[in-house]
Write a protein that holds these residues in place. Structure first.
Motif, mmCIF file in Angstrom:
data_model
loop_
_atom_site.group_PDB
_atom_site.id
_atom_site.type_symbol
_atom_site.label_atom_id
_atom_site.label_comp_id
_atom_site.label_asym_id
_atom_site.label_seq_id
_atom_site.Cartn_x
_atom_site.Cartn_y
_atom_site.Cartn_z
ATOM 1 N N PRO A 79 -34.338 26.116 -27.106
ATOM 2 C CA PRO A 79 -33.483 25.841 -28.258
ATOM 3 C C PRO A 79 -32.067 25.466 -27.843
ATOM 4 N N LEU A 80 -31.452 24.583 -28.609
ATOM 5 C CA LEU A 80 -30.091 24.166 -28.301
ATOM 6 C C LEU A 80 -29.108 25.327 -28.340
ATOM 7 N N ASP A 81 -29.341 26.284 -29.235
ATOM 8 C CA ASP A 81 -28.447 27.438 -29.300
ATOM 9 C C ASP A 81 -28.412 28.177 -27.975
ATOM 10 N N GLU A 82 -29.549 28.243 -27.312
ATOM 11 C CA GLU A 82 -29.613 28.904 -26.012
ATOM 12 C C GLU A 82 -28.874 28.094 -24.952
ATOM 13 N N THR A 83 -29.072 26.777 -24.968
ATOM 14 C CA THR A 83 -28.405 25.908 -23.989
ATOM 15 C C THR A 83 -26.898 25.945 -24.148
ATOM 16 N N TYR A 84 -26.434 25.922 -25.388
ATOM 17 C CA TYR A 84 -25.003 25.838 -25.654
ATOM 18 C C TYR A 84 -24.321 27.205 -25.732
ATOM 19 N N ASP A 85 -25.060 28.257 -25.458
ATOM 20 C CA ASP A 85 -24.459 29.589 -25.483
ATOM 21 C C ASP A 85 -23.292 29.648 -24.486
ATOM 22 N N GLY A 86 -22.111 29.943 -24.967
ATOM 23 C CA GLY A 86 -20.930 29.993 -24.109
ATOM 24 C C GLY A 86 -20.294 28.644 -23.840
ATOM 25 N N THR B 271 -35.442 24.805 -11.202
ATOM 26 C CA THR B 271 -34.234 25.632 -11.174
ATOM 27 C C THR B 271 -33.027 24.824 -10.726
ATOM 28 N N ARG B 272 -33.222 24.014 -9.685
ATOM 29 C CA ARG B 272 -32.096 23.201 -9.173
ATOM 30 C C ARG B 272 -31.543 22.301 -10.269
ATOM 31 N N TYR B 273 -32.408 21.572 -10.941
ATOM 32 C CA TYR B 273 -31.913 20.586 -11.891
ATOM 33 C C TYR B 273 -31.468 21.220 -13.202
ATOM 34 N N LYS B 274 -32.046 22.341 -13.570
ATOM 35 C CA LYS B 274 -31.520 23.060 -14.738
ATOM 36 C C LYS B 274 -30.099 23.527 -14.447
ATOM 37 N N ASN B 275 -29.881 24.042 -13.244
ATOM 38 C CA ASN B 275 -28.534 24.481 -12.875
ATOM 39 C C ASN B 275 -27.544 23.315 -12.860
ATOM 40 N N GLU B 276 -28.012 22.142 -12.435
ATOM 41 C CA GLU B 276 -27.130 20.977 -12.415
ATOM 42 C C GLU B 276 -26.793 20.509 -13.826
ATOM 43 N N VAL B 277 -27.780 20.538 -14.723
ATOM 44 C CA VAL B 277 -27.508 20.193 -16.124
ATOM 45 C C VAL B 277 -26.455 21.137 -16.699
ATOM 46 N N LEU C 161 -16.522 7.863 -16.947
ATOM 47 C CA LEU C 161 -17.705 7.011 -17.032
ATOM 48 C C LEU C 161 -18.500 7.073 -15.730
ATOM 49 N N HIS C 162 -17.798 7.096 -14.597
ATOM 50 C CA HIS C 162 -18.492 7.232 -13.310
ATOM 51 C C HIS C 162 -19.163 8.598 -13.198
ATOM 52 N N PHE C 163 -18.511 9.634 -13.709
ATOM 53 C CA PHE C 163 -19.118 10.963 -13.684
ATOM 54 C C PHE C 163 -20.411 10.980 -14.504
ATOM 55 N N GLN C 164 -20.393 10.297 -15.620
ATOM 56 C CA GLN C 164 -21.610 10.245 -16.436
ATOM 57 C C GLN C 164 -22.740 9.506 -15.707
ATOM 58 N N THR C 165 -22.422 8.348 -15.135
ATOM 59 C CA THR C 165 -23.490 7.551 -14.523
ATOM 60 C C THR C 165 -23.976 8.125 -13.198
ATOM 61 N N SER C 166 -23.105 8.851 -12.479
ATOM 62 C CA SER C 166 -23.515 9.400 -11.181
ATOM 63 C C SER C 166 -23.905 10.867 -11.254
ATOM 64 N N GLY C 167 -23.430 11.571 -12.295
ATOM 65 C CA GLY C 167 -23.685 13.001 -12.407
ATOM 66 C C GLY C 167 -24.641 13.340 -13.526
ATOM 67 N N GLN C 168 -24.218 13.110 -14.753
ATOM 68 C CA GLN C 168 -25.079 13.501 -15.869
ATOM 69 C C GLN C 168 -26.423 12.776 -15.849
ATOM 70 N N GLY C 169 -26.408 11.438 -15.832
ATOM 71 C CA GLY C 169 -27.649 10.676 -15.955
ATOM 72 C C GLY C 169 -28.702 11.033 -14.913
ATOM 73 N N PRO C 170 -28.382 10.955 -13.611
ATOM 74 C CA PRO C 170 -29.397 11.267 -12.601
ATOM 75 C C PRO C 170 -29.901 12.709 -12.656
ATOM 76 N N TYR C 171 -29.011 13.669 -12.858
ATOM 77 C CA TYR C 171 -29.452 15.067 -12.885
ATOM 78 C C TYR C 171 -30.287 15.365 -14.126
ATOM 79 N N TYR C 172 -29.883 14.831 -15.258
ATOM 80 C CA TYR C 172 -30.672 15.038 -16.469
ATOM 81 C C TYR C 172 -32.036 14.368 -16.325
ATOM 82 N N GLY C 173 -32.043 13.179 -15.715
ATOM 83 C CA GLY C 173 -33.308 12.480 -15.514
ATOM 84 C C GLY C 173 -34.269 13.257 -14.634
#
Length: 248
Positions: A181-188, A132-138, A102-114
């Motif tokens: 597309p999601l297929d591209e994001t989820y590739d691999g 580029t930075r934030y795409k790589n973090e996502v 839960l901490h990883f989500q609130t400190s990692g996923q949420g801020p970087y996705y935002g």
């Protein structure tokens, strides 16, 4: 004892309030939504509820507790109302592992996705290095999750918990954030995709999405951006917000 409805303060566009609604729906806890415009988030009466001026926040008449920060809220809901431990664990290690994710989500996923959403979609100036930075973090966050989920269905133990659920609202926006597309994001990344789809197909999440869509329509908001109809850019919208003359 009859449980009185919990009041949930939210503005419809952002992902974070929908973590709370997802948990409330999954646990069948009575609640009522106080939906208001984003333009009011830094004004009274909401800043009397949350001085930080961010949604969501809750008021629980059953305990006389007012609480903000989505991670704190869903932890509270499980501790207070999930007596059957449907969305949590009781053993020492598993309880703390849920808290870890839960901490990883609130400190990692949420801020970087935002930040990805801001620089890739909303910001007037396109700054390639920031995008580029934030795409790589996502993608890094997704890769971490995919590796952990290899050979298992859930982050902790043998059932879905609030640790898993907390990631759903932001991952549900991946196509809008990355504009691909999601297929591209989820590739691999097959494990994280299957995990997300398991949760996105749950009746509680589908009800949550329907509620969000209805509240967005009430405010005349475009689903992808959270702006009212008639705006071509976030800069126009923010300028009108500042002057108190939002269209629509």
């Amino acid at each position: 004892m009859t449980v009185k409805p919990i009041r949930v303060w939210l503005t419809p566009p952002g992902p974070n309030p929908w973590k709370v609604i997802f948990v409330l729906e999954e646990l069948n806890i009575p609640y009522e939504i106080k939906s208001f415009a984003f333009a009011e988030v830094k004004k009274k009466p909401f800043i009397d509820i949350n001085p930080n001026g961010r949604v969501p926040a809750i008021e629980d008449p059953n305990t006389n507790l007012t609480l903000w920060e989505s991670g704190a809220i869903i932890t509270y809901l499980v501790e207070q109302y999930d007596t059957a431990h449907k969305l949590g664990h009781t053993t020492l290690n598993e309880k703390h592992l849920v808290n870890q994710w839960l901490h990883f989500q609130t400190s990692g996923q949420g801020p970087y996705y935002g930040q990805m959403g801001w620089f890739n979609v909303l910001h007037e100036e396109k700054i390639p290095s920031a995008i580029t930075r934030y795409k790589n973090e996502v993608l890094r966050v997704l890769t971490v999750l995919d590796g952990v989920l290899q050979g298992r269905d859930w982050l902790v133990g043998d059932k879905m918990t609030i640790a898993d659920m907390s990631f759903v609202p932001w991952n549900d926006r991946l196509d809008d954030l990355l504009v691909q597309p999601l297929d591209e994001t989820y590739d691999g990344l097959p494990h994280v995709r299957a995990w997300h789809e398991r949760m996105a197909g749950r009746p509680a999440w589908m009800r949550t999405c329907a509620i969000r869509k209805g509240l967005m329509m009430e405010q005349g908001l475009l689903d992808a951006t959270g702006m009212p109809e008639g705006y071509g850019s976030i800069q126009e919208y923010l300028a009108d917000l500042k002057e108190g003359k939002v269209r629509g």
